[in-house]
Design a protein around this motif. Structure first.
Motif, mmCIF file in Angstrom:
data_model
loop_
_atom_site.group_PDB
_atom_site.id
_atom_site.type_symbol
_atom_site.label_atom_id
_atom_site.label_comp_id
_atom_site.label_asym_id
_atom_site.label_seq_id
_atom_site.Cartn_x
_atom_site.Cartn_y
_atom_site.Cartn_z
ATOM 1 N N ASP A 238 0.722 -1.266 0.045
ATOM 2 C CA ASP A 238 0.050 0.217 0.533
ATOM 3 C C ASP A 238 1.216 1.615 -0.122
ATOM 4 N N GLU A 239 0.673 1.688 -0.976
ATOM 5 C CA GLU A 239 1.619 3.108 -1.365
ATOM 6 C C GLU A 239 1.419 4.370 -0.505
ATOM 7 N N ARG A 240 0.472 4.595 0.096
ATOM 8 C CA ARG A 240 -0.167 5.154 0.895
ATOM 9 C C ARG A 240 0.090 5.450 2.578
ATOM 10 N N TYR A 241 0.776 4.408 2.980
ATOM 11 C CA TYR A 241 1.425 4.578 4.190
ATOM 12 C C TYR A 241 2.830 3.787 4.173
ATOM 13 N N LYS A 242 2.906 4.384 3.166
ATOM 14 C CA LYS A 242 4.749 3.300 2.747
ATOM 15 C C LYS A 242 5.580 4.091 3.705
ATOM 16 N N TYR A 244 4.595 5.172 7.183
ATOM 17 C CA TYR A 244 3.710 5.327 8.299
ATOM 18 C C TYR A 244 5.134 3.880 9.091
ATOM 19 N N THR A 272 -10.063 2.330 5.220
ATOM 20 C CA THR A 272 -8.722 2.753 4.944
ATOM 21 C C THR A 272 -7.722 2.070 4.226
#
Length: 728
Positions: A238-242, A244, A272
RNA sequence: GCGCGCGUAGCUCAGUUGGUUAGAGCGUCCGCUUGACGUGCGGAAGGUCACAGGUUCGAAUCCUGUCGUGCGCACCA
């Protein structure tokens, strides 16, 4: 010779007399069928010893008794082995409902007292059930009757337990299990019923520890479990949470620090894409937690209340906690939004309480683990037996259903936290005082002797497992356990059994387990054919239940219309795997038929004066009639051999009523009254009646036997009892 | 998401290797019946076997699709 027979057949007058006649003859016991060679075996699915029989039981009695009587008449060594089931959880629930009226529950007694009370209760019910089976005409061998809690049965069950353990197919472990907070016991996956429910998906914000302006949002249906969170997981792709990953966030209820981790089991597209991990209260989370070595933080107690680890939620029920947690989240700004969400929620199949996944130490059967010389798992053995046609399932579309279920089969939880049942024969050493003991985790398997000390370290500080075995673990061994627990050679002669006749609703619960355990213990399939009947429903296709008030009591019906009528009503139009719709009108219809049999017979018997049984000269038509019934016999036999019971019954019904009674009798009547070729007419009627009675007997045993007892017999080969006459 | 069914007479259902006039129980209509049975007998009405296409000499039955309907399993943040 015979006059003055009553105009109608009165079942109640003859039922005890006829059943006693059969029972006294000894022919229910195949040992007494001396000239019978080939064994034919049906093990009766044991009715629960917690309630009188219902209409569903009458279905199995009808089908199994039909098969047993048919094969007995065909000269086979027919064994129908009866028994009753202690039905662990089911019975405990029934009994607790009873004592609830007196304001008591199982905790009002000691374990031993409670067990004794249920024992007495089931013994009383067993007597009732036995009497009812007799009224339904069950020609089963009472000398071999068994109860699932008989000592010799328990012995077999314990042997299996021990063998499974030695083969490494049994293990104890902390696993997430389906737990009913009301009944306070765990279940196997099968006892959970999923229902569609309108719920809410809550989006909750978890702030970063080192930068409160940054946060991650998680979607959950169960916000009350937030205090049990030990991590937030995202998908590694998941790119969005790289960036995180490995950050620490603050869980918003008890303000603990938890990490953000990555796991492929998280679906990017759901919510999400971030999943809160609560290993103690969710199956997927448990697995993820296990693989990441996360803490199992149990915040819900086994009584369904939240505990001290849940901070402000402590002491609340699950429902209350949800409301409270939403309020807290709203107040501290962590609740970002709510969405309506339709999903399926697991409920206790018995009481409807929402099932709570809980982590508990339980015993499991490892159905997927390969073992032995063949290096196959229990599951593979069972599937193979069906694939290779060693077991045939009728109707055969259920074979696909069977495979589908077996494909998804997970390890079988056999621990139940109840009192009523077979106690798990295991002790635990509390001290584990040496290395050997620790390597065994202090587990002492001792089915046949109560240990006094730990065999590994010698400690006397040992306690028995408080759980009992899943009822299906013992009934899953029923086909071989009953035979092993009876006469010495029974298992050799009667195993594998011929047919397992039961309802499709317990294909997984029972049949699949019998196949696995039967193959395991005996190296042979437990039965060659599985015949699945449907559920009995009322006229409006409703499942019968006491609470709906639409139950038909088979014994009451039998008293009014006779067992023969009830049996025919349950048989005709009943095809395998399909539900059976029954109505009083239908039963009445077959009551009329049993009366028809009575009156047609009455006519024949009243017109036999001067008849001596000898064969006179017959007309061509007479000969044809005698040939025709042989054709009927062939047809009926073929149907029965192929498990087309309904068609067999229908054929006989038609023949007897609309050919024999309506046509042949009417024709012969004229000849008898006008004394034209009378002897031949008598001969034809007498012999057609005899063959008809023989064929009808497995279907309608009482009326046919009654007539057989009244009618004159000229042939020395005629048996005294119709039940053991030779099938035409 | 995966899988299994069902749709036949007014109602509830049978119809198993495709084969004469598609059956049963109950219901409806007409008639009969004083001795086997009113729990009876004879007769009748009532079915385009969900729909569409296909295979076949022949389909309720086999195949494909559509619609309607029920269920099981899995997921379920």
């Amino acid at each position: 010779m015979i006059k003055n027979l009553p105009k109608t057949f009165d079942f109640n007058k003859i039922k005890n007399k006829i059943y006693r006649l059969w029972e006294k003859s000894g022919y229910f016991n195949p040992d007494n069928l001396q000239n019978h060679k080939k064994p034919f075996t049906i093990i009766m699915p044991p009715p629960n010893a917690n309630d009188p029989l219902h209409i569903g039981h009458a279905v199995f009695v009808t089908l199994q008794d039909l098969m047993t009587r048919y094969h007995r008449m065909k000269g086979e060594k027919a064994l129908w082995l009866p028994g009753t089931d202690h039905a662990g959880f089911e019975t405990q629930v029934v009994f607790e409902k009873k004592i609830a009226q007196e304001g008591k529950n199982r905790f009002s007694f000691t374990r031993e007292e409670f067990y004794q009370l249920v024992w007495d209760y089931t013994q009383k019910n067993r007597k009732i059930v036995k009497q009812q089976l007799k009224q339904l005409g069950a020609s089963c061998d009472w000398s071999r009757e068994k109860f699932t809690l008989d000592k010799d049965i328990i012995k077999v069950v314990y042997q299996t337990f021990e063998l499974l353990w030695k083969d490494g197919l049994l293990y104890r472990g902390k696993r997430i299990v389906n737990y009913c907070p009301k009944h306070q016991t765990a279940f196997s996956d099968l006892e959970v019923k999923y229902q569609v429910e309108e719920g809410k998906l809550y989006f909750v914000r978890y702030n970063f520890k080192n930068d409160p302006t940054r946060y991650i949002i998680v979607a959950t249906t169960r916000p009350e479990t937030i205090p049990g969170d030990v991590a937030i997981a995202v998908n590694p792709k998941d790119e969005r949470y790289k960036d995180y990953l490995n950050q620490i966030v603050i869980e918003p209820i008890t303000l603990r620090e938890i990490p953000i981790i990555s796991d492929e089991r998280v679906e990017i597209n759901f919510g999400t894409g971030a999943l809160k991990i609560t290993p103690a209260h969710d199956a997927t989370d448990f697995e993820i937690g296990r693989d990441h070595n996360l803490e199992i933080r149990q915040i819900i107690n086994f009584d369904g209340h939240l505990n001290e680890l849940s901070g402000p939620l402590q002491g609340l029920t699950i429902k209350e906690a949800r409301l409270k947690v939403i309020e807290i989240l709203k107040n501290n700004g962590s609740l970002i939004k709510e969405e309506n969400y339709t999903h399926e929620v697991g409920h206790c199949y018995k009481c409807g309480t929402v099932i709570e996944p809980m982590v508990m130490d339980q015993w499991f059967v490892a159905v997927n683990k390969k073992f032995g010389k063949e290096n196959k798992s229990l599951k593979e053995l069972a599937v193979e037996a069906v694939k290779l046609k060693k077991i045939k399932i009728i109707p055969n579309n259920f074979e696909k259903v069977f495979y589908h279920w077996m494909d998804n089969l997970k390890d079988w939880n056999i621990s139940r936290q109840i009192y009523w049942g077979i106690r798990i024969p295991v002790w635990y050493c509390q001290d584990q005082a040496n290395e050997i003991c620790r390597s065994h985790q202090g587990i002492i398997i001792s089915p046949f002797k109560k240990p006094t000390k730990c065999p590994y370290c010698g400690s006397k500080n040992i306690i028995q497992d408080s759980d009992v075995l899943d009822t299906w673990f013992s009934s899953g061994q029923w086909p071989f356990a009953t035979l092993l627990a009876n006469k010495k050679d029974d298992i050799k002669i009667y195993y594998p059994t011929s047919v397992m006749e039961t309802g499709w609703d317990i294909l997984f619960f029972w049949v699949a387990r019998m196949i696995m355990l039967g193959l395991y213990r005996m190296k042979k399939v437990p039965f060659k054919v599985v015949y699945l009947h449907g559920l009995v429903r009322d006229k409006d296709r409703q499942k019968m239940s006491k609470s709906k008030g639409n139950v038909i009591d088979p014994l009451a019906v039998s008293d009014i219309y006779g067992t023969d009528a009830l049996r025919m009503a349950l048989l005709i139009g009943n095809s395998p795997g399909r539900d059976i719709i029954i109505s009083e009108e239908k039963i009445k219809g077959y009551r009329n038929f049993s009366n028809k049999i009575w009156n047609a017979s009455r006519f024949v018997l009243m017109n036999l004066n001067d008849f001596n049984g000898k064969k006179p000269k017959l007309t061509k038509k007479d000969q044809k009639y005698l040939k025709d019934i042989k054709k009927i016999a062939k047809k009926v036999s073929k149907y029965l051999d192929n498990y087309h019971f309904s068609l067999a019954g229908e054929t006989l019904y038609h023949y007897f009523w609309h050919t024999f009674a309506d046509k042949i009798i009417e024709e012969m009547k004229a000849r008898i009254y006008q004394n034209k070729n009378k002897k031949a007419a008598q001969y034809v009627l007498y012999n057609l009646l005899k063959d008809s009675l023989k064929m009808l007997h497995p279907f309608m045993p009482f009326v046919t036997e009654t007539i057989w007892q009244i009618m004159p017999h000229f042939d020395k080969k005629d048996q005294k009892i119709l039940m053991i006459e030779k099938w035409p």
